[in-house]
Scaffold this motif. Structure first.
Motif, PDB file in Angstrom:
ATOM      1  N   ILE A 135      12.043  35.458 118.879  1.00 11.65           N
ATOM      2  CA  ILE A 135      12.429  36.392 119.949  1.00 11.65           C
ATOM      3  C   ILE A 135      12.128  37.833 119.540  1.00 11.65           C
ATOM      4  O   ILE A 135      11.621  38.642 120.336  1.00 11.65           O
ATOM      5  N   GLN A 136      12.388  38.163 118.281  1.00 14.87           N
ATOM      6  CA  GLN A 136      12.136  39.513 117.781  1.00 14.87           C
ATOM      7  C   GLN A 136      10.638  39.832 117.843  1.00 14.87           C
ATOM      8  O   GLN A 136      10.235  40.933 118.223  1.00 14.87           O
ATOM      9  N   ILE A 137       9.788  38.866 117.458  1.00 15.56           N
ATOM     10  CA  ILE A 137       8.322  39.052 117.528  1.00 15.56           C
ATOM     11  C   ILE A 137       7.903  39.308 118.957  1.00 15.56           C
ATOM     12  O   ILE A 137       7.088  40.202 119.240  1.00 15.56           O
ATOM     13  N   GLN A 151       6.151  42.789 120.280  1.00 16.55           N
ATOM     14  CA  GLN A 151       4.857  42.747 120.963  1.00 16.55           C
ATOM     15  C   GLN A 151       4.961  43.391 122.341  1.00 16.55           C
ATOM     16  O   GLN A 151       4.075  44.157 122.757  1.00 16.55           O
ATOM     17  N   THR A 152       6.025  43.112 123.024  1.00 13.26           N
ATOM     18  CA  THR A 152       6.217  43.695 124.354  1.00 13.26           C
ATOM     19  C   THR A 152       6.361  45.209 124.273  1.00 13.26           C
ATOM     20  O   THR A 152       5.773  45.966 125.074  1.00 13.26           O
ATOM     21  N   GLN A 153       7.119  45.702 123.279  1.00 12.51           N
ATOM     22  CA  GLN A 153       7.341  47.140 123.102  1.00 12.51           C
ATOM     23  C   GLN A 153       6.025  47.862 122.816  1.00 12.51           C
ATOM     24  O   GLN A 153       5.712  48.889 123.418  1.00 12.51           O
ATOM     25  N   ARG A 176      17.575  30.860 112.711  1.00 10.86           N
ATOM     26  CA  ARG A 176      16.863  32.045 112.219  1.00 10.86           C
ATOM     27  C   ARG A 176      15.439  32.086 112.756  1.00 10.86           C
ATOM     28  O   ARG A 176      14.934  33.156 113.128  1.00 10.86           O
ATOM     29  N   GLN A 177      14.822  30.923 112.792  1.00 14.46           N
ATOM     30  CA  GLN A 177      13.439  30.870 113.303  1.00 14.46           C
ATOM     31  C   GLN A 177      13.381  31.247 114.792  1.00 14.46           C
ATOM     32  O   GLN A 177      12.496  31.991 115.226  1.00 14.46           O
ATOM     33  N   GLU A 178      14.326  30.756 115.541  1.00  8.75           N
ATOM     34  CA  GLU A 178      14.348  31.071 116.973  1.00  8.75           C
ATOM     35  C   GLU A 178      14.616  32.557 117.188  1.00  8.75           C
ATOM     36  O   GLU A 178      13.987  33.206 118.042  1.00  8.75           O
TER      37      GLU A 178
END
Length: 802
Positions: free
Chosen positions: A395-397, A401-403, A389-391
């Protein structure tokens, strides 16, 4: 050092026969029938052929080269131009410093004046091999010496002889002739062509005998005669003294009654043998008794060693039992400590599980059957899921940030473009306003804004209207752009706030997972320590159980060893009595052995005495035999002394026979060679006596001595004689070239032409004839011609004419 044995007369005769056989091997064909015409050497005899000569800084030459071919080679040139030096270079290349005395030249005379070093190289063939003979000289201080490493003889198969002595000795062995033989046989030097004719009878006889190697027989005869006489006298005197000494020694030995003494000693030896036999019987009985006692004592010693070994084993077992007891107590304490530590860790683990809302009892119960981390219930899966879940959240963060970054970059690009358009429109508006003001001012003045000519205001009113409309349009664009710019600014601000709030929410969730994961990692470490303590406890319980079992086995073994030791100690009771009995028997045995040794020494002394007597008897027999042999040899020496004179006659007979055969050969070759040069006017031939006296036979049958002839005729006779001797030696040993230095002295034109016939015949049969001459006729008849001359710097040079 043993005295050297004197040679007997028979030895001297044998040596004489070997010397004569060796002399006949030097001239193997002289004992065969001679043909009436000259014949070339037999094919089996090796032939010598000169190939080339190269000189550097020798004699008067700085550099000189000559290639030798078959046939007659003439070297011509004025006197003093170095002709003879070329022939002497051949001699020097073969024999080195050994050739100096024969040429009456020192090494300093051979090296060119002013040169520091010089060399000569002669290439020749002998038999089936190619050879290179080279000699080198160098100045060293005030003297001239041979360079050892550059003086050598090389053969085409790689064999080489280094140094003057080695090279010259190899040449002597190869040709079978030393430097004197070479000059007497092959190389007739300038001024020596008529030496045989001018010599006295005794000198001529010695010269020809030396050329034909017959003077060796005189040395052999003298050596054999004088050596034999001295040897016989010494041998006779020595044998006489020996005979007397043997006679006296025999008388002394016969006076000692050796046979009687030997019988007496034999009786004493038999008596000692009987005493030794009795002693050996008693010793054998004592040794058997002693052997039995020693076997019993040995068995007791073995029992003693076994008792000691059992006691050592018992001590070792007791020590091991004590060590096991100590170790068992130590393991008990360690197990209790592990148990306490396990309870502490189990309590800590339960608190952590409660904090994370995990099933405490289920997880704790699973430790009873688990041996690895993966076998524990719930906890490994929870840790794995938390990490996953942490990994995923991370990735979602990153994606969020990229978006947001991409959206902000797009809005910023649009803002920059809009701002740029606004600035450009404002600049155009200002420019149009200035132009409009200027045009209005000119219109009021009544002039054209372009050409400044007077015009009416109505003329450029449309242009002013157009400018005003453009200004209004730009003002509207600027207003619209600024409104859009404010909207973009508000949109960017809103996007940043919303992005920060969404990322912050995701980050808070990530940190919460991070804290839970760290707590799970700590629980994992505690769980692993619990598993480790559990495993250590099992190992220690197993070890403690094994030690307890070993302790029981050791107690049983200790009891068994104590019983065995008691049994062995009981069997050792009679050891002191056996030891005392063995000591008594040993003393008796030592006394018997001492008596035996004394009798053996007495017997050995008698045997030694008997040996001395037998040796004296054998010596008496040898003396008597030697006396008889000496007496017989004395008789033989007396007979040999009478035959000594026969040895001298033996050598004289051999020498006369060889001389006759040599003279017949020389006479035949001489007459045939001389016949090639004879004009046919008045000579029939030449006759040579056994004393080498030379007589010229005229056609009328009378004879005269050569010295009564003219100088030219004497020269022809000498040339023919030296050529005949060369032919005899070449037929006997090997086919060799003939070298003549100025043979035409005393010869007129007619005799030079006649000499040409001889040289052509010799060239056909021996292969090579090399002549130094200044005669034009001889030069014209040669197969090859070289010329020598002096240069401006007083050096000589040689060149080939044909």
């Amino acid at each position: 050092m043993p005295k050297k044995k004197e040679p007997s007369l028979l030895d001297l005769f044998t040596q004489a026969e070997r010397d004569v056989e060796g002399e006949e091997r030097d001239l193997p064909r002289l004992s065969r029938p001679l043909k009436k015409r000259l014949a070339p050497p037999a094919s089996q005899a090796p032939a010598m052929r000169l190939d080339s000569l190269e000189i550097k800084n020798l004699w008067c030459y700085e550099q000189a080269e000559i290639a030798f071919d078959d046939g007659i080679t003439v070297i011509a040139g004025p006197n003093g131009s170095g002709k003879s030096s070329l022939l002497e270079s051949i001699f020097f290349a073969l024999y080195g410093s050994k050739a100096g005395p024969a040429m009456d030249r020192s090494l300093a005379d051979i090296l060119r004046l002013g040169a520091e070093a010089g060399s000569v190289q002669l290439k020749f063939r002998y038999g089936s091999n190619q050879y290179t003979a080279q000699m080198a000289l160098r100045c060293r201080g005030d003297s001239v010496v041979s360079e050892r490493e550059d003086c050598r003889l090389l053969r085409d198969d790689g064999t080489e002889w280094v140094g003057v002595e080695n090279a010259a000795s190899a040449v002597e062995e190869l040709f079978g002739m030393n430097r004197d033989d070479f000059t007497n046989c092959l190389y007739v030097r300038q001024g020596e062509i008529d030496r045989l004719i001018r010599a006295g009878e005794e000198e001529r006889r010695r010269m020809i005998d030396r050329l034909l190697r017959l003077e060796k027989l005189d040395r052999y005869a003298q050596r054999a005669r004088e050596g034999a006489r001295r040897a016989l006298n010494r041998r006779f005197d020595g044998l006489s003294h020996r005979y007397q000494d043997l006679k006296r020694a025999i008388e002394v030995l016969q006076a000692e009654n050796l046979d009687k003494r030997r019988l007496e000693i034999e009786e004493k030896i038999q008596e000692k043998q009987s005493e030794l036999k009795n002693l050996e019987k008693k010793i054998s009985e004592a040794e058997r008794l002693q052997h039995g006692l020693r076997e019993r004592l040995q068995r007791l010693e073995e029992l003693t060693r076994e008792v000691e070994e059992r006691q050592r084993e018992l001590s070792q077992k007791e020590k091991q039992l004590k060590q096991h007891e100590t170790r068992e107590q130590q393991l008990g304490a360690e197990l209790e400590a592990l148990k306490q530590r396990y309870k502490q860790l189990e309590t800590q683990l339960g608190k952590g599980l409660t904090q994370l809302n995990l099933p405490k009892e289920q997880i704790t119960r699973s430790f009873n059957d688990a041996g690895r981390w993966e076998e524990i219930e719930v906890l490994p899966q929870e840790l794995s899921q938390t990490k996953s879940r942490q990994e995923a959240l991370y990735i979602q963060i990153q994606e969020r940030q990229t978006q947001i970054t991409q959206q902000l970059e797009k809005l910023a690009t649009e803002r920059e473009s809009l701002l740029k358009n606004i600035v450009q429109a404002e600049a155009q508006e200002q420019n149009l306003r200035r132009e409009l003001e200027e045009m209005c001012s000119l219109a009021q003045q009544g002039r054209c804004p372009l050409c400044q000519q007077p015009v009416r205001a109505e003329t450029f009113r449309p242009t002013l209207k157009e400018k005003e409309m453009a200004i209004q349009k730009l003002a509207l664009e600027i207003k619209t752009g600024r409104a859009r710019l404010e909207a973009l600014e508000a949109q960017i601000h809103t996007l940043k706030q919303e992005g920060e709030r969404s990322i912050q929410k995701l980050d808070d969730e990530f940190k919460a997972l991070e804290a839970r994961r760290h707590k799970l990692e700590e629980l994992k470490e505690q769980a692993l320590r619990l598993l480790q303590i559990k495993e250590q406890g099992l190992e220690k319980r197993s070890g403690r159980k094994s030690i307890v079992e070993d302790m029981e086995a050791l107690r049983d073994e200790i009891a068994r060893l104590k019983a065995k030791i008691a049994e062995l100690e009981q069997r050792l009771g009679d050891a002191p009595q056996l030891q005392e009995r063995s000591q008594q028997v040993q003393e008796i045995l030592q006394q018997l052995l001492a008596q035996k040794g004394e009798r053996e020494r007495e017997r050995e002394s008698l045997l030694s005495e008997r040996g001395r007597i037998e040796e004296q008897l054998e010596q008496l027999k040898r003396f008597q035999q030697a006396q008889a042999e000496t007496e017989e040899e004395l008789k033989k020496i007396e007979q040999l002394q009478a035959e000594l004179e026969q040895l001298r006659e033996f050598y004289e007979t051999i020498k006369k026979d060889l001389r006759k055969r040599n003279i017949r050969a020389i006479e035949l070759y001489f007459n045939q060679l001389f016949g090639l040069m004879d004009s046919g006017a008045s000579y029939r031939g030449v006759r040579i006596t056994e004393d080498y006296e030379i007589f010229v036979e005229l056609k009328n049958g009378s004879t005269i001595r050569p010295e009564l002839l003219s100088g030219g005729e004497r020269a022809l006779i000498n040339i023919a004689l030296r050529s005949a001797i060369h032919q005899v030696l070449s037929q006997a040993a090997s086919r060799m070239p003939l070298i003549l230095d100025e043979p035409t002295i005393y010869l007129d034109r007619d005799r030079v032409n006649r000499l040409q016939f001889l040289l052509e015949e010799l060239g056909r049969r021996i292969g090579q004839v090399i002549v130094v001459s200044h005669e034009v006729g001889l030069v014209e008849g040669a197969d090859h011609e070289y010329r020598t001359e002096k240069t401006a710097d007083n050096t000589s040079r040689v060149y080939r004419v044909r």
